[in-house]
Design a protein around this motif. Structure first.
Motif, mmCIF file in Angstrom:
data_model
loop_
_atom_site.group_PDB
_atom_site.id
_atom_site.type_symbol
_atom_site.label_atom_id
_atom_site.label_comp_id
_atom_site.label_asym_id
_atom_site.label_seq_id
_atom_site.Cartn_x
_atom_site.Cartn_y
_atom_site.Cartn_z
ATOM 1 N N ARG A 19 -10.153 -29.922 -66.973
ATOM 2 C CA ARG A 19 -11.387 -29.508 -66.326
ATOM 3 C C ARG A 19 -11.520 -30.162 -64.945
ATOM 4 O O ARG A 19 -11.949 -29.527 -63.990
ATOM 5 C CB ARG A 19 -12.570 -29.898 -67.221
ATOM 6 N N ALA A 22 -9.191 -28.464 -62.511
ATOM 7 C CA ALA A 22 -9.736 -27.158 -62.134
ATOM 8 C C ALA A 22 -10.880 -27.320 -61.140
ATOM 9 O O ALA A 22 -10.989 -26.578 -60.162
ATOM 10 C CB ALA A 22 -10.217 -26.413 -63.382
ATOM 11 N N ARG A 23 -11.712 -28.318 -61.385
ATOM 12 C CA ARG A 23 -12.864 -28.521 -60.514
ATOM 13 C C ARG A 23 -12.442 -29.003 -59.124
ATOM 14 O O ARG A 23 -12.985 -28.573 -58.106
ATOM 15 C CB ARG A 23 -13.846 -29.523 -61.188
ATOM 16 N N SER A 26 -11.352 -26.114 -57.206
ATOM 17 C CA SER A 26 -12.517 -25.336 -56.756
ATOM 18 C C SER A 26 -13.141 -25.960 -55.513
ATOM 19 O O SER A 26 -13.503 -25.268 -54.569
ATOM 20 C CB SER A 26 -13.581 -25.256 -57.852
ATOM 21 N N GLU A 29 -11.013 -25.199 -52.614
ATOM 22 C CA GLU A 29 -11.159 -23.795 -52.214
ATOM 23 C C GLU A 29 -12.472 -23.538 -51.500
ATOM 24 O O GLU A 29 -12.527 -22.811 -50.518
ATOM 25 C CB GLU A 29 -11.125 -22.920 -53.471
ATOM 26 N N ASN A 30 -13.541 -24.130 -52.020
ATOM 27 C CA ASN A 30 -14.864 -23.899 -51.441
ATOM 28 C C ASN A 30 -15.107 -24.756 -50.218
ATOM 29 O O ASN A 30 -16.125 -24.617 -49.571
ATOM 30 C CB ASN A 30 -15.951 -24.217 -52.471
ATOM 31 N N ARG A 31 -14.185 -25.672 -49.961
ATOM 32 C CA ARG A 31 -14.403 -26.678 -48.923
ATOM 33 C C ARG A 31 -15.781 -27.307 -49.144
ATOM 34 O O ARG A 31 -16.591 -27.420 -48.221
ATOM 35 C CB ARG A 31 -14.306 -26.062 -47.543
ATOM 36 N N ALA A 32 -16.021 -27.636 -50.381
ATOM 37 C CA ALA A 32 -17.305 -28.202 -50.758
ATOM 38 C C ALA A 32 -17.448 -29.573 -50.118
ATOM 39 O O ALA A 32 -16.452 -30.225 -49.814
ATOM 40 C CB ALA A 32 -17.386 -28.318 -52.279
ATOM 41 N N PRO A 33 -18.689 -30.015 -49.914
ATOM 42 C CA PRO A 33 -18.883 -31.345 -49.317
ATOM 43 C C PRO A 33 -18.088 -32.384 -50.111
ATOM 44 O O PRO A 33 -18.138 -32.388 -51.338
ATOM 45 C CB PRO A 33 -20.386 -31.573 -49.457
ATOM 46 N N TYR A 35 -14.792 -32.670 -50.170
ATOM 47 C CA TYR A 35 -13.445 -32.285 -50.601
ATOM 48 C C TYR A 35 -12.383 -33.065 -49.833
ATOM 49 O O TYR A 35 -11.306 -33.336 -50.347
ATOM 50 C CB TYR A 35 -13.238 -30.774 -50.446
ATOM 51 N N ARG A 36 -12.706 -33.460 -48.613
ATOM 52 C CA ARG A 36 -11.731 -34.222 -47.821
ATOM 53 C C ARG A 36 -11.412 -35.566 -48.466
ATOM 54 O O ARG A 36 -10.263 -35.975 -48.527
ATOM 55 C CB ARG A 36 -12.267 -34.475 -46.418
ATOM 56 N N ARG A 120 -10.100 -15.702 -49.502
ATOM 57 C CA ARG A 120 -11.340 -16.096 -48.833
ATOM 58 C C ARG A 120 -11.230 -17.460 -48.170
ATOM 59 O O ARG A 120 -12.005 -17.815 -47.298
ATOM 60 C CB ARG A 120 -12.486 -16.108 -49.814
ATOM 61 N N LEU A 123 -11.245 -19.376 -44.263
ATOM 62 C CA LEU A 123 -12.219 -20.176 -43.535
ATOM 63 C C LEU A 123 -11.542 -21.284 -42.734
ATOM 64 O O LEU A 123 -11.968 -21.648 -41.667
ATOM 65 C CB LEU A 123 -13.179 -20.803 -44.550
ATOM 66 N N GLU A 302 -8.339 -28.044 -36.440
ATOM 67 C CA GLU A 302 -9.592 -27.658 -37.082
ATOM 68 C C GLU A 302 -10.734 -28.553 -36.646
ATOM 69 O O GLU A 302 -11.820 -28.095 -36.328
ATOM 70 C CB GLU A 302 -9.443 -27.729 -38.603
ATOM 71 N N ASP A 306 -14.021 -27.515 -34.526
ATOM 72 C CA ASP A 306 -15.379 -27.710 -35.031
ATOM 73 C C ASP A 306 -16.235 -28.491 -34.043
ATOM 74 O O ASP A 306 -17.407 -28.186 -33.830
ATOM 75 C CB ASP A 306 -15.331 -28.463 -36.367
#
Lengths: 351, 139
Positions: A19, A22-23, A26, A29-33, A35-36, A120, A123, A302, A306
């Protein structure tokens, strides 16, 4: 995501929790806050997996071959991670990711971690997300990582560029495909696979590929120019692999019938040979260096983009500048200079 | 940094056919509707066992698991899937939807097991998509 959450997620991933893996993917992929930080943490745990890229035109049998590869690796007691990229990008932003259906031989086996990704992630470049996801699988402890994608464009070429070994699948009797291969994918292929080798036309395709590989080697532009001397006929190097004369690598052509599993062992043997050659020739080291260099360059690009975007926004947005350029009050070069100059000055002050 | 607003992140769905029934028209229609709504859809293929569905849901880290059952075996299959998801700590933040032929008298029990919504024949696509948008778990 807080620092504690990041640490907990990384701990779980390293402890082998599916899990968490997998997370993490994710988040990548989402470049969620955060992730770096995640990817940074992963880096030190990577470097143990062999990474194979599988590419080829739609319908070549990539997913089926990957399924059989994973099955064979599992029989040998190795763990497998698969990232299947579907670049179809409809207007809605949605996608149906269908590669998973073909993974029929490994259902219920959690030691084959299969993950579908869509386009997707453009980005920041799909290849960035793929590279990072591979790191997650590597750090998790997968022995073998397979990246599967349609080889239809620069994006895909970049993606498979993150692999140590790249296999290009060619369906039989596809003169057009061989033509397409000439147009760019040839350079990245370490191994050619003629899949569906039981169909008519397979022999012809194998022959065409051999000629093409031979032409590449014989080309005066190629680095290995001239090692096939004047006395060497077209059948000089029918099998490919490590060249006797200069220890270079000539892409072998392997025939498979993935649906039945025919030729899969041989294919994996060829991948192994290539891996050995990479290690012994020093190519592995230099490829990895080049990959890290490219990764750093990409991240810098990148970040810089930005930075500039934010700067433009705080100055009233791009549209205002475009208006001024259209009205001939200024020009694009002057605008670029106006935005960049303060940043450059500030950097020079800091040196 | 170009991080996405968590509110706008892409919803990932697994559309799953579980058990022995081979009627997948409904699953195909819903998969396409979800795609057109901007979701990422992973389709399981036919005749999957609960274990396979759990494996796919965990690995793909889906927000929504839509299960289509027309065989009447929902009371057997759904608990197995819920159990499997719990085993991988994936039950809490996965929205489970059920579609197909589900008799009224079974619905209450299924919802108690953890099914978030049941959409039988006649349920509109808009309604289903809206339900997903509103109820997709926060992560």
């Amino acid at each position: 995501m807080s620092r504690a959450e990041t640490a907990a997620l990384i701990d779980d991933l390293l402890a082998g929790k599916h899990r968490a893996l997998a997370r993490v993917i994710s988040k990548i992929e989402n470049r969620a806050p955060g992730y770096r930080e995640l990817v940074s943490e992963l880096h030190e745990h990577t470097g143990n997996a062999t990474i194979v890229g599988v590419t080829g035109s739609p319908g070549a049998g990539k997913s089926t071959l990957v399924d059989k590869m994973a099955e064979t690796y599992r029989e040998r007691g190795e763990t497998v991670g698969v990232i299947a990229i579907d670049p179809s990008s409809p207007f809605s932003g949605g996608a149906v990711l269908g590669d998973r259906i073909r993974m029929a031989s490994n259902v219920g086996d959690m030691d084959v971690f299969f993950r579908s990704m869509s386009a997707r992630g453009t980005l920041g470049g799909l290849s960035t997300a793929t590279t990072d996801a591979v790191k997650a699988l590597d750090a998790f402890g997968k022995d073998r990582i397979i990246i599967e994608t349609v080889g239809a464009g620069q994006n895909e070429v970049d993606i498979v560029g993150t692999a140590d070994t790249v296999a290009v699948l060619v369906p039989p009797s596809s003169g057009d495909d061989v033509q397409m291969l000439k147009a760019g994918i040839l350079e990245i292929a370490d191994v050619f696979v003629v899949n569906k080798a039981d169909l008519d036309g397979a022999d012809r395709t194998v022959k065409e590929l051999k000629e093409m590989v031979h032409m590449r080697d014989a080309s005066p532009l190629a680095g290995t120019a001239g090692h096939h001397g004047a006395d060497a006929g077209p059948d000089d190097d029918p099998t490919g692999g490590v060249d006797d004369e200069d220890d270079g690598w000539t892409p072998p052509i392997v025939e498979t019938v993935a649906k039945r599993g025919d030729g899969v062992e041989e294919f994996l043997g060829t991948l192994h040979d290539h891996r050995e050659w990479l290690a012994s020739s020093g190519e592995l080291e230099s490829r990895r260096r080049e990959r890290y260099a490219e990764e750093i360059r990409r991240l810098l690009r990148e970040e810089a983009a930005d930075l500039v975007r934010t700067e433009v926004d705080t100055r009233g947005g791009l549209d205002a500048y475009v208006d001024a350029v259209v009205a001939k009050e200024t020009d694009p070069y002057a605008v670029a200079e106006e935005v960049i100059a303060p940043i450059r000055d500030r950097i020079e002050e800091q040196r | 940094m170009s991080t996405q607003d968590p509110e706008e992140r892409t919803v990932r769905c697994l559309v799953a056919k579980v058990g022995l029934d081979g009627h997948d028209r409904g699953a195909h229609v819903i998969a396409r509707a979800f795609r057109d709504a901007g979701f990422e859809v992973i389709y399981s293929g036919l005749h999957k066992s609960p274990d396979e569905i759990v494996q796919a849901a965990v690995q793909e880290d889906v927000d929504v698991l839509g299960i289509s059952i027309l065989s009447g075996a929902h009371n057997t299959l759904v608990p197995k899937i819920v159990e499997g998801l719990e085993q991988y700590d994936a039950f809490e933040d996965t929205l489970i939807l059920l579609g197909g032929i589900i008799p009224d008298e079974d619905r209450e029990g299924l919802k108690e097991m953890g099914v978030g919504g049941i959409f039988g024949p006649g349920a509109s696509m808009e309604e289903t998509i809206e339900f997903v948008r509103e109820n997709a778990p926060e992560r």
